[in-house]
Write a protein that holds these residues in place. Structure first.
Motif, PDB file in Angstrom:
ATOM      1  N   CYS A 100     -24.644  24.851  55.099  1.00  0.00           N
ATOM      2  CA  CYS A 100     -26.096  25.064  55.086  1.00  0.00           C
ATOM      3  C   CYS A 100     -26.721  24.649  56.412  1.00  0.00           C
ATOM      4  O   CYS A 100     -27.483  25.413  57.022  1.00  0.00           O
ATOM      5  CB  CYS A 100     -26.720  24.272  53.935  1.00  0.00           C
ATOM      6  SG  CYS A 100     -28.521  24.216  53.962  1.00  0.00           S
ATOM      7  N   GLU A 148     -39.791  14.454  47.357  1.00  0.00           N
ATOM      8  CA  GLU A 148     -39.032  15.211  46.354  1.00  0.00           C
ATOM      9  C   GLU A 148     -39.990  15.667  45.263  1.00  0.00           C
ATOM     10  O   GLU A 148     -40.619  14.852  44.585  1.00  0.00           O
ATOM     11  CB  GLU A 148     -37.930  14.338  45.758  1.00  0.00           C
ATOM     12  CG  GLU A 148     -37.079  15.041  44.723  1.00  0.00           C
ATOM     13  CD  GLU A 148     -36.065  14.107  44.086  1.00  0.00           C
ATOM     14  OE1 GLU A 148     -36.178  13.831  42.871  1.00  0.00           O
ATOM     15  OE2 GLU A 148     -35.165  13.625  44.821  1.00  0.00           O
ATOM     16  N   LYS A 196     -32.872  22.214  45.626  1.00  0.00           N
ATOM     17  CA  LYS A 196     -31.590  21.612  45.277  1.00  0.00           C
ATOM     18  C   LYS A 196     -31.388  21.574  43.767  1.00  0.00           C
ATOM     19  O   LYS A 196     -32.341  21.366  43.005  1.00  0.00           O
ATOM     20  CB  LYS A 196     -31.555  20.191  45.849  1.00  0.00           C
ATOM     21  CG  LYS A 196     -30.208  19.505  45.796  1.00  0.00           C
ATOM     22  CD  LYS A 196     -30.286  18.176  46.548  1.00  0.00           C
ATOM     23  CE  LYS A 196     -28.935  17.470  46.570  1.00  0.00           C
ATOM     24  NZ  LYS A 196     -28.998  16.186  47.303  1.00  0.00           N
ATOM     25  N   HIS A 197     -30.134  21.763  43.350  1.00  0.00           N
ATOM     26  CA  HIS A 197     -29.734  21.559  41.961  1.00  0.00           C
ATOM     27  C   HIS A 197     -29.132  20.161  41.896  1.00  0.00           C
ATOM     28  O   HIS A 197     -28.080  19.888  42.457  1.00  0.00           O
ATOM     29  CB  HIS A 197     -28.702  22.612  41.545  1.00  0.00           C
ATOM     30  CG  HIS A 197     -28.324  22.566  40.107  1.00  0.00           C
ATOM     31  ND1 HIS A 197     -27.161  21.986  39.660  1.00  0.00           N
ATOM     32  CD2 HIS A 197     -28.961  23.024  39.005  1.00  0.00           C
ATOM     33  CE1 HIS A 197     -27.084  22.099  38.349  1.00  0.00           C
ATOM     34  NE2 HIS A 197     -28.160  22.725  37.921  1.00  0.00           N
ATOM     35  N   PHE A 222     -35.785  22.131  51.230  1.00  0.00           N
ATOM     36  CA  PHE A 222     -34.507  22.437  50.586  1.00  0.00           C
ATOM     37  C   PHE A 222     -34.741  22.478  49.085  1.00  0.00           C
ATOM     38  O   PHE A 222     -35.349  21.563  48.527  1.00  0.00           O
ATOM     39  CB  PHE A 222     -33.461  21.362  50.898  1.00  0.00           C
ATOM     40  CG  PHE A 222     -33.206  21.151  52.360  1.00  0.00           C
ATOM     41  CD1 PHE A 222     -32.130  21.770  52.995  1.00  0.00           C
ATOM     42  CD2 PHE A 222     -34.045  20.335  53.120  1.00  0.00           C
ATOM     43  CE1 PHE A 222     -31.902  21.587  54.345  1.00  0.00           C
ATOM     44  CE2 PHE A 222     -33.817  20.138  54.477  1.00  0.00           C
ATOM     45  CZ  PHE A 222     -32.742  20.761  55.088  1.00  0.00           C
ATOM     46  N   SER A 263     -19.752  20.490  47.121  1.00  0.00           N
ATOM     47  CA  SER A 263     -21.056  19.951  47.529  1.00  0.00           C
ATOM     48  C   SER A 263     -21.060  19.645  49.025  1.00  0.00           C
ATOM     49  O   SER A 263     -22.014  19.971  49.742  1.00  0.00           O
ATOM     50  CB  SER A 263     -21.369  18.684  46.730  1.00  0.00           C
ATOM     51  OG  SER A 263     -22.520  18.060  47.232  1.00  0.00           O
ATOM     52  N   CYS A 284     -32.605  26.933  51.634  1.00  0.00           N
ATOM     53  CA  CYS A 284     -32.983  26.098  52.777  1.00  0.00           C
ATOM     54  C   CYS A 284     -33.979  26.888  53.605  1.00  0.00           C
ATOM     55  O   CYS A 284     -33.821  28.100  53.789  1.00  0.00           O
ATOM     56  CB  CYS A 284     -31.733  25.765  53.595  1.00  0.00           C
ATOM     57  SG  CYS A 284     -32.072  24.994  55.205  1.00  0.00           S
ATOM     58  N   VAL A 314     -23.411  21.590  51.897  1.00  0.00           N
ATOM     59  CA  VAL A 314     -24.373  20.941  52.794  1.00  0.00           C
ATOM     60  C   VAL A 314     -24.016  21.205  54.257  1.00  0.00           C
ATOM     61  O   VAL A 314     -24.882  21.555  55.070  1.00  0.00           O
ATOM     62  CB  VAL A 314     -24.443  19.419  52.527  1.00  0.00           C
ATOM     63  CG1 VAL A 314     -25.324  18.732  53.558  1.00  0.00           C
ATOM     64  CG2 VAL A 314     -24.969  19.144  51.127  1.00  0.00           C
ATOM     65  N   ASN A 346     -25.496  18.559  42.880  1.00  0.00           N
ATOM     66  CA  ASN A 346     -25.752  18.158  44.266  1.00  0.00           C
ATOM     67  C   ASN A 346     -25.591  19.340  45.223  1.00  0.00           C
ATOM     68  O   ASN A 346     -24.987  19.230  46.293  1.00  0.00           O
ATOM     69  CB  ASN A 346     -24.813  17.009  44.670  1.00  0.00           C
ATOM     70  CG  ASN A 346     -25.314  16.257  45.881  1.00  0.00           C
ATOM     71  OD1 ASN A 346     -26.511  16.167  46.124  1.00  0.00           O
ATOM     72  ND2 ASN A 346     -24.403  15.720  46.669  1.00  0.00           N
ATOM     73  N   THR A 347     -26.136  20.479  44.814  1.00  0.00           N
ATOM     74  CA  THR A 347     -25.963  21.728  45.557  1.00  0.00           C
ATOM     75  C   THR A 347     -27.287  22.216  46.124  1.00  0.00           C
ATOM     76  O   THR A 347     -28.290  22.261  45.402  1.00  0.00           O
ATOM     77  CB  THR A 347     -25.387  22.822  44.636  1.00  0.00           C
ATOM     78  OG1 THR A 347     -24.157  22.359  44.080  1.00  0.00           O
ATOM     79  CG2 THR A 347     -25.131  24.113  45.403  1.00  0.00           C
ATOM     80  N   ILE A 348     -27.289  22.595  47.397  1.00  0.00           N
ATOM     81  CA  ILE A 348     -28.479  23.189  48.011  1.00  0.00           C
ATOM     82  C   ILE A 348     -28.480  24.682  47.708  1.00  0.00           C
ATOM     83  O   ILE A 348     -27.581  25.415  48.135  1.00  0.00           O
ATOM     84  CB  ILE A 348     -28.508  22.935  49.527  1.00  0.00           C
ATOM     85  CG1 ILE A 348     -28.614  21.439  49.823  1.00  0.00           C
ATOM     86  CG2 ILE A 348     -29.697  23.672  50.161  1.00  0.00           C
ATOM     87  CD1 ILE A 348     -28.513  21.093  51.289  1.00  0.00           C
TER      88      ILE A 348
END
Length: 304
Positions: free
Chosen positions: A11, A147, A288-289, A286, A4, A298, A8, A293-295
């Motif tokens: 990214c 969000e 996100k999953h 972004f 993670s 982007c 980030v 906690n993964t982007i």
């Protein structure tokens, strides 16, 4: 957690380079896709080529086994472990029972033509929705962070929108891993009634990223003389000629389903005080999953 963090950091590194190289243009890419593809090359990279890749991909913080006799084996095992963990991560994200539609969750209804931003006025179709969303108000730089959840709250779009006297350049200058974590932290993101105006947009962008990766420090694998990819083949002169990346996103109100709508019936005796989130000027986003906690994606929407 280590993946993670790497995701980030990598990214934001790539985003800043793309944004700088394509000033004023839209930007869109998938950091996770790039990490996974480059990790396959890392499996076969050795020596300086491997060291450079680990540094640029932010994999170098994973501790190697001690002892010189295990040095090469440890490097190989570490690359293999990273690749294995990435494979497990993809399995979690692409579960057979998932129903991802990377478009706005809940029903979005109504359109409104609006000039996107001053100086480069473009009329676009705006989507409108009111509901309860997590929203942060950041003072420095002045912006709103929204969000928007997707199916079952598994995925979501996080939008960084400058407000007041701030512009997107100020946000980008202060954007780093620590700032991003702070801006999107639970202490800042408060669920409240929000009236959202968001443009429909579709991005399909293709990049040749060899020079960008070289500028980040991954130079060895692109040189026929210096590349060490002996873990792939013992044949001398093997090197990477190009890294081509293409990604696609469409944001509209079709085919979306309410993740935030629970079916509760609310009886309102007075009009609620709603926050306004009007994305009629450039913003960062972004996808996100949340569980990992993964982007996944982007982007920057500079012109719809």
């Amino acid at each position: 957690d280590s993946l993670s963090t790497a995701n980030v950091e990598f990214c934001l590194d790539v985003f800043k380079e793309l944004s700088s190289n394509h000033a004023g243009d839209n930007v869109f890419f998938s950091p996770l896709s790039l990490l996974y593809a480059l990790s396959m090359i890392l499996l076969g990279a050795r020596g300086d080529s491997a060291a450079q890749m680990k540094k640029v991909l932010h994999f170098n913080h994973i501790v190697e086994s001690s002892g010189p006799e295990f040095k090469d084996l440890a490097k190989c095992n570490r690359a293999g472990r990273i690749h294995s963990e990435l494979g497990a991560l993809f399995s979690q994200i692409n579960r057979p029972d998932s129903n991802y539609t990377l478009s706005i969750a809940n029903r979005l209804y109504g359109t409104k033509a609006m000039a996107f931003h001053e100086g480069k006025s473009v009329t676009v179709e705006m989507m409108y929705q009111t509901g309860k969303f997590k929203l942060a108000l950041i003072e420095e730089p002045q912006m709103q962070v929204l969000e928007l959840p997707y199916v079952n709250n598994t995925l979501g779009m996080i939008i960084l929108l400058p407000v007041g006297t701030a512009d997107l350049d100020q946000v980008e200058k202060q954007l780093n891993s620590k700032a991003f974590q702070e801006w999107t932290s639970p202490s800042n993101m408060v669920q409240r009634d929000v009236e959202v105006h968001l443009p429909r947009f579709k991005l399909e962008i293709k990049y040749e990223l060899s020079s960008l990766l070289e500028s980040l420090g991954m130079t060895g694998i692109f040189s026929q003389v210096r590349a060490d990819l002996s873990g792939i083949s013992p044949v001398k002169g093997l090197f990477v000629s190009k890294v081509i990346h293409k990604s696609y996103v469409e944001v509209n109100e079709e085919g979306t389903e309410a993740a935030a709508a629970t079916g509760d019936v609310l009886v309102l005796k007075r009009l609620p005080i709603r926050a306004q989130f009007v994305a009629n000027h450039p913003f960062l986003f972004f996808i996100k999953h949340f569980h990992t906690n993964t982007i996944l994606f982007c982007g920057k929407l500079a012109s719809p």
